[in-house]
Scaffold this active site. Structure first.
Site, PDB file in Angstrom:
ATOM      1  N   GLY A 264       0.823  -1.206   0.000  1.00  0.00           N
ATOM      2  CA  GLY A 264       0.000   0.000   0.000  1.00  0.00           C
ATOM      3  C   GLY A 264       0.853   1.250   0.000  1.00  0.00           C
ATOM      4  O   GLY A 264       2.001   1.253  -0.462  1.00  0.00           O
ATOM      5  N   SER A 265       0.308   2.297   0.558  1.00  0.00           N
ATOM      6  CA  SER A 265       0.968   3.600   0.539  1.00  0.00           C
ATOM      7  C   SER A 265       1.999   3.714   1.654  1.00  0.00           C
ATOM      8  O   SER A 265       1.998   2.934   2.620  1.00  0.00           O
ATOM      9  CB  SER A 265      -0.079   4.710   0.716  1.00  0.00           C
ATOM     10  OG  SER A 265      -0.660   4.626   2.010  1.00  0.00           O
ATOM     11  N   GLU A 286       5.605  -3.455   1.235  1.00  0.00           N
ATOM     12  CA  GLU A 286       5.785  -3.016  -0.154  1.00  0.00           C
ATOM     13  C   GLU A 286       4.992  -1.726  -0.304  1.00  0.00           C
ATOM     14  O   GLU A 286       3.769  -1.743  -0.458  1.00  0.00           O
ATOM     15  CB  GLU A 286       5.279  -4.083  -1.126  1.00  0.00           C
ATOM     16  CG  GLU A 286       5.996  -5.416  -1.038  1.00  0.00           C
ATOM     17  CD  GLU A 286       7.401  -5.385  -1.608  1.00  0.00           C
ATOM     18  OE1 GLU A 286       7.839  -4.314  -2.076  1.00  0.00           O
ATOM     19  OE2 GLU A 286       8.063  -6.441  -1.580  1.00  0.00           O
ATOM     20  N   CYS A 320       2.961   0.148  -8.796  1.00  0.00           N
ATOM     21  CA  CYS A 320       3.977   0.677  -7.889  1.00  0.00           C
ATOM     22  C   CYS A 320       5.304   0.849  -8.620  1.00  0.00           C
ATOM     23  O   CYS A 320       6.166   1.617  -8.188  1.00  0.00           O
ATOM     24  CB  CYS A 320       4.138  -0.227  -6.679  1.00  0.00           C
ATOM     25  SG  CYS A 320       4.409  -1.954  -7.082  1.00  0.00           S
TER      26      CYS A 320
END
Length: 531
Positions: A264-265, A286, A320
């Protein structure tokens, strides 16, 4: 207006709704109703039981409308799922790893059989074009194959002991319950990376997918449970919980969850990491990627342009590993930009279910608002919009299609150093290679990177310790499209996690150092004499 009636009626006779008004959104010959019927048919074909209607909407970014609803997991149900996974772990960890691989092998076979259906579901729910959706499902199949081989290669080392008649070695053991929190942009592949490896390592899994993509999660969970039943494994080794952030928080805070693998962020990672650390759990993170590519004067500009366009515009900039910063030598920036702009003009933006479309929709209105805000900041900082950035109309007011944007920047300003999850490519120039590397590394994120060059010295320098500071560094290929055989992950605010190939399996196991004394003496290490 919410679909009424039984769950079965919901699956077969869905009406979309928004703002308490029933309507159908035209999309060529597609409508939201038709998309909902397609999703329901795919789920039935995969053996998914009709989900109980609830307050968790499954919407399609293709039209921006709701397809159907599901019931989110209550917090006590999350606790129950963790307990079931913990109980199943007690027996699963004692099953020999090659035998555990039978479950992953059967899962891979089912994924192969149902590849087209799963890919269609990914397109319907995440908005990916057909080729990229099929590629994501293929990643699942590939990592299953990798995990099957890995089941016979969970190696420990034997080291020489300083004491005579002693053997020093290490063994690896299953870790426990693995909590997987995945994101919308790769709704199935990242789950498979974690789950296939975790299962052969002897762990059990509790999966909390993105609330944006609950249908693909339901499909994968059903296939894995089916695989377990068919090979005689305990289906309880895999649990699925659905819902928003509070569901994921339950996994983060539960001491029974040995490893939290979260995608995620950066903002999410800053919340998850300290909470897991507080209870001495493990994290595999990640997070953000603000990926850059350097193009040198010796580069093959045609090859570079092709790699750049896919990396920057593919998946509508929602990877990403999307290329967001292009750092080009001043001598070649003109001819390279001409090639890229020409290619951008030919990118067909539209319904990802249609042949020939290369760029599908953004996931939702928040993504579009973020893109517009970033472009406004970039232009205020002196940036020049080369092309793109406009919204493409004709798909419904709640569907957000945009043309990928190229912005030439005078410097790497604050907005360039941020990750905007949308197709914006910032172009910067340099004059010497050292300054290019410094510019490339001067961002908080460190996931993927690339250099386009025909100069071996430049290529080697980019891969050296004082070159790219990212977890992935490529030469003459773009920043996206990683293979499963290598470890995937990045440094700095990307979180430091590694998934998929290489020795990433070690994150899912615990290491024990063993000393075996087969002599009749009892010497102490370091020559210590006691007594």
């Amino acid at each position: 207006m919410r679909p009424k009636g039984t769950a079965e009626q919901q699956m077969t006779d869905v009406q979309s709704a928004h703002d308490s008004r029933t309507r159908e959104t035209a999309l060529g010959d597609q409508t939201t109703r038709e998309l909902a019927e397609r999703a329901a048919a795919v789920l039935r074909g995969l053996g998914v039981e009709s989900p109980e209607p609830g307050d968790l909407p499954a919407r399609s970014p293709i039209t921006g409308e709701r397809l159907l609803t599901l019931r989110a997991s209550a917090l006590d149900e999350v606790d129950t799922a963790i307990e079931r996974a913990a109980t199943a772990f007690g027996a699963w960890r004692t099953v020999p790893a090659p035998v555990r691989a039978a479950l992953v092998r059967r899962l891979g076979e089912l994924l192969t059989t149902h590849k087209s259906e799963l890919a269609e579901l990914v397109t319907l729910e995440a908005g990916k074009i057909g080729a990229e959706a099929a590629g994501e499902v293929q990643e699942m199949i590939d990592v299953c194959e990798f995990a099957i081989g890995l089941s016979r290669q969970l190696y420990g080392q034997t080291m020489p002991s300083e004491r005579p008649g002693h053997r020093l070695m290490e063994t690896w053991h299953p870790l426990g319950v693995v909590g997987v929190i995945s994101a919308f942009n790769f709704p199935v592949a990242v789950w498979a990376w974690n789950t296939a490896i975790a299962l052969v390592c002897g762990d059990t899994v509790v999966w909390k997918p993105s609330e944006t993509t609950p249908l693909t999660a339901l499909a994968c969970h059903t296939l894995l449970r089916r695989a377990a039943t068919e090979v005689g494994a305990d289906p309880e080794v895999h649990q699925l919980v659905q819902g928003a952030a509070e569901v994921g928080a339950r996994l983060v805070d539960d001491e029974r969850v040995a490893l939290v693998s979260a995608t995620g962020s950066v903002r999410m990672g800053k919340i998850v990491a300290p909470r897991v650390a507080e209870r001495f759990g493990r994290c595999l993170l990640e997070l953000g990627g603000n990926n850059g590519a350097i193009v040198t004067p010796s580069a093959d500009l045609e090859l570079a342009a092709r790699g750049i366009v896919f990396a920057a515009a593919g998946t509508a900039g929602q990877r990403c590993t999307t290329l967001r910063r292009l750092i080009v030598h001043a001598d070649v920036v003109g001819p390279l930009l001409e090639r890229i702009e020409s290619a951008y003009q030919q990118l067909r933006v539209g319904n990802p279910l249609e042949d020939g479309v290369l760029v599908g929709p953004l996931i939702d209105g928040r993504a579009y608002a973020g893109m517009r805000a970033a472009l406004d900041k970039a232009l205020a900082d002196g940036g020049e919009l080369i092309c793109g950035g406009e919204r493409v109309d004709g798909f419904g007011e709640d569907a957000y299609y945009v043309r990928p944007a190229i912005v030439r920047m005078p410097a790497q300003t604050a907005v360039v150093r941020e990750e905007t999850f949308a197709p914006i490519l910032y172009v910067l120039t340099y004059h010497d290679f050292d300054s290019a590397i410094a510019l490339h590394n001067a961002v908080p994120q460190g996931l993927s990177s690339a250099v386009f060059t025909a100069d071996q010295r430049e290529a080697e320098r980019f891969l050296a310790a004082d070159g790219s500071d990212c977890g992935i560094a490529n030469v003459n290929i773009g920043t996206s499209g990683a293979e499963i055989g290598g470890a995937f992950g990045g440094e700095k605010q990307t979180g430091g996690g590694r998934e998929s190939g290489s020795d990433s399996w070690k994150a899912y196991m615990r290491r024990a150092t063993n000393t075996i004394n087969y002599s009749a003496e009892l010497p102490l290490a370091q020559g210590i004499k006691f007594g």
